[in-house]
Design a protein around this motif. Sequence first.
Motif, short mmCIF file in Angstrom:
data_model
loop_
_atom_site.label_atom_id
_atom_site.label_comp_id
_atom_site.label_asym_id
_atom_site.label_seq_id
_atom_site.Cartn_x
_atom_site.Cartn_y
_atom_site.Cartn_z
N GLU A 35 -10.14 32.71 20.59
CA GLU A 35 -9.24 31.44 21.43
C GLU A 35 -8.23 32.12 22.24
N THR A 36 -7.13 33.10 21.54
CA THR A 36 -6.03 33.67 22.26
C THR A 36 -6.57 34.16 23.45
N ALA A 37 -7.45 34.82 23.63
CA ALA A 37 -7.98 35.79 24.57
C ALA A 37 -8.47 34.87 25.65
N LEU A 58 -5.94 40.46 9.15
CA LEU A 58 -4.27 39.79 9.27
C LEU A 58 -3.72 40.25 10.89
N GLY A 59 -4.30 41.30 11.27
CA GLY A 59 -3.75 41.90 13.01
C GLY A 59 -4.23 40.48 13.73
N SER A 60 -5.47 40.10 13.86
CA SER A 60 -6.17 39.23 14.63
C SER A 60 -5.20 37.95 14.39
N LEU A 61 -4.57 37.61 13.48
CA LEU A 61 -3.93 36.29 13.35
C LEU A 61 -2.48 36.62 13.84
N LEU A 62 -1.97 37.78 13.65
CA LEU A 62 -0.42 38.25 14.15
C LEU A 62 -0.58 37.99 15.87
N ALA A 63 -1.73 38.75 16.23
CA ALA A 63 -1.90 38.63 17.81
C ALA A 63 -2.03 37.17 18.03
N ALA A 64 -2.74 36.32 17.47
CA ALA A 64 -3.13 34.94 18.07
C ALA A 64 -1.73 34.17 18.16
N THR A 65 -1.21 34.22 17.06
CA THR A 65 0.48 33.64 17.15
C THR A 65 1.31 34.25 18.04
N ALA A 66 1.12 35.46 18.43
CA ALA A 66 2.09 36.06 19.38
C ALA A 66 1.80 35.56 20.71
N ARG A 67 0.33 35.31 20.98
CA ARG A 67 -0.12 34.75 22.52
C ARG A 67 0.72 33.52 22.46
N ARG A 68 0.31 32.58 21.28
CA ARG A 68 0.66 31.22 21.54
C ARG A 68 2.22 30.95 21.47
N ARG A 87 19.02 51.84 7.75
CA ARG A 87 18.43 51.30 8.92
C ARG A 87 18.93 50.03 9.01
N PRO A 88 18.91 49.71 10.34
CA PRO A 88 19.36 48.10 10.68
C PRO A 88 18.56 47.16 10.31
N ALA A 89 19.07 46.18 9.84
CA ALA A 89 18.24 44.70 9.45
C ALA A 89 17.99 44.16 11.02
N ILE A 90 16.58 43.99 10.94
CA ILE A 90 16.11 43.46 12.38
C ILE A 90 15.18 42.05 12.06
N THR A 91 15.30 41.18 12.82
CA THR A 91 14.36 40.08 13.11
C THR A 91 13.55 40.23 13.93
N TRP A 92 12.23 40.22 13.59
CA TRP A 92 11.01 40.71 14.56
C TRP A 92 10.56 39.23 15.10
N THR A 93 10.55 38.86 16.33
CA THR A 93 9.52 37.68 16.65
C THR A 93 7.90 38.24 16.45
N TYR A 94 7.17 37.32 16.71
CA TYR A 94 5.60 37.61 16.80
C TYR A 94 5.34 38.60 17.84
N GLY A 286 0.14 38.11 3.95
CA GLY A 286 -1.11 37.17 4.23
C GLY A 286 -0.80 35.78 4.36
N ALA A 287 -0.10 35.02 3.54
CA ALA A 287 0.18 33.66 3.57
C ALA A 287 0.91 33.49 5.11
N ALA A 288 1.93 34.22 5.41
CA ALA A 288 2.63 34.09 6.48
C ALA A 288 1.80 34.10 7.87
N LEU A 289 0.72 35.03 7.87
CA LEU A 289 0.22 35.18 9.15
C LEU A 289 -1.09 33.93 9.27
N VAL A 290 -1.58 33.65 8.17
CA VAL A 290 -2.58 32.65 7.94
C VAL A 290 -1.91 31.33 8.51
N ALA A 291 -0.61 30.99 7.98
CA ALA A 291 0.09 29.83 8.25
C ALA A 291 0.89 29.87 9.73
N GLY A 292 1.12 31.06 10.17
CA GLY A 292 1.75 31.06 11.37
C GLY A 292 3.43 30.89 11.04
#
Length: 477
Positions: A35-37, A58-68, A87-94, A286-292
């Motif tokens: 769907e993301t593609a 897990l990676g496909s769920l990350l990619a799906a949310t990153a696109r949307r 190391r610095p504390a970083i906040t990563w977007t999808y 796992g829970a975070a990626l499934v839930a977005g």
Amino acid sequence: MSAQRAITQAEASPRALQDALQGALQRALQGALQETARDASPEAPPPAPAAAPRRVSLGSLLAATARRHPDRIAVVDPADKPAWSDRPAITWTYAAAAEIVERLARGLRSWRLPPGSRIGLCLPGSAESALAILAVEAAGHVACLLPVSWDEERLLAAAQGVALSAVLTQARLGSAAPAERLCTVAARYFGLRYLAAFGPDVPDGVINLDRFVLDGPAGEPAEPAPASAGIVSFVGGDPERPIYRSGESVVAAAAAHLVAMRVAPGERILSLIGPHDLRGLATGLGAALVAGASLETMPLFDGAAFAAALRRPGPTHLVAPAFLEKNLAGRDLPEDLRSVALVHRAPARLPGRSRAAGRPQSLRLDTVVDTIVFDETALLSGRRGTAADLSLVLGKPERLALPATLMALRHGPDGRLAFRGQASAAAALQRGTPPTVPSDAWQETAYAPVLFAGLATAIEAMETPEPAVSPEIFAPA
């Protein structure tokens, strides 16, 4: 209907959940990447009807949310990270997390390793750990979760037992130096071909993963990524007892947990359990990626840092070891705290009925979720004080309101609990090819519920009968 919407219906209509969750999860999870593609390339023709759907990971769920939702927060480092890692504390977007994962994965694919090689991850539960798990999966290898607390002997035993080809670690963790420890392991185990580490002051002979990421290629992958090869974890932190499960099984275990946890897209999971085994992986990353949703972990617990993290605004779901319940009970918890998952390891004593939500001596929260982990076989979650309370479900397994293909539960003839379904599809790992684990096979555990008036009050370990020993037969001289 999305997976998250199906999960949200659990409280209002358990029957609707039964009917909707099976199809919703399958469509949302297995079809996420496709769907993301299509969203990214509106003019692209639809896939051929005969084409097999890509396996969910897990990676496909990350990619799906990153696109949307590219700007949605994916992973948050603890604020005190510089103090114990340099190391610095970083906040990563999808979107940023997906790019870093792809850079790491391309670098791993450049190593001369056959597909499905076993790569150890000896990392604390910070952002690097989450990104490394996803990168190993995206590279088509098996991620082997090595607790960062292990000493040299246990790391060596695990490396030899599962035939590790590489290990990703960190240069510094407080006063410890995991990369140096693994250099000693590599000197004793010649099968360890690659050793790489995040952080400053990486030892000589160890690949610097920070440079690996910065100098690596960016942009869209030139070809489809290889299929996920699965995850290896260790029963009770025993390096002699590795367990293998597929990427689909990890996603299914997280989805089954979310039926009780009910995390909405964009909300935050604050976890005090690192992704070193099934309990940390399924309830956290796992829970975070499934839930977005967003994930924040605290690898090194500090009371003041935890209190500050808990007070940060925004809907939050806490994941904590069950023994912390007495520390949380009676405290003034933030209004934004939507749920608390208390994670038990079998064998365990279940909370008494007097500790149900709203009763004396309980958490001042009506959304307490009990989660029990049965070694590395299965993870069972239920909302306390509801029809899904684990005291009720373990007493009568037919009360488990999940699609049977996702998870089923039964009592064996001797009272032992057994699980079946994609969420519990796991098997002991051998040095050879990873086993094929059918999701329709019952997985027996070594545990049985202690019942009183039809309710489970505890989970106890059962003695495993010794196999009959056949008499030795000697050939005549």
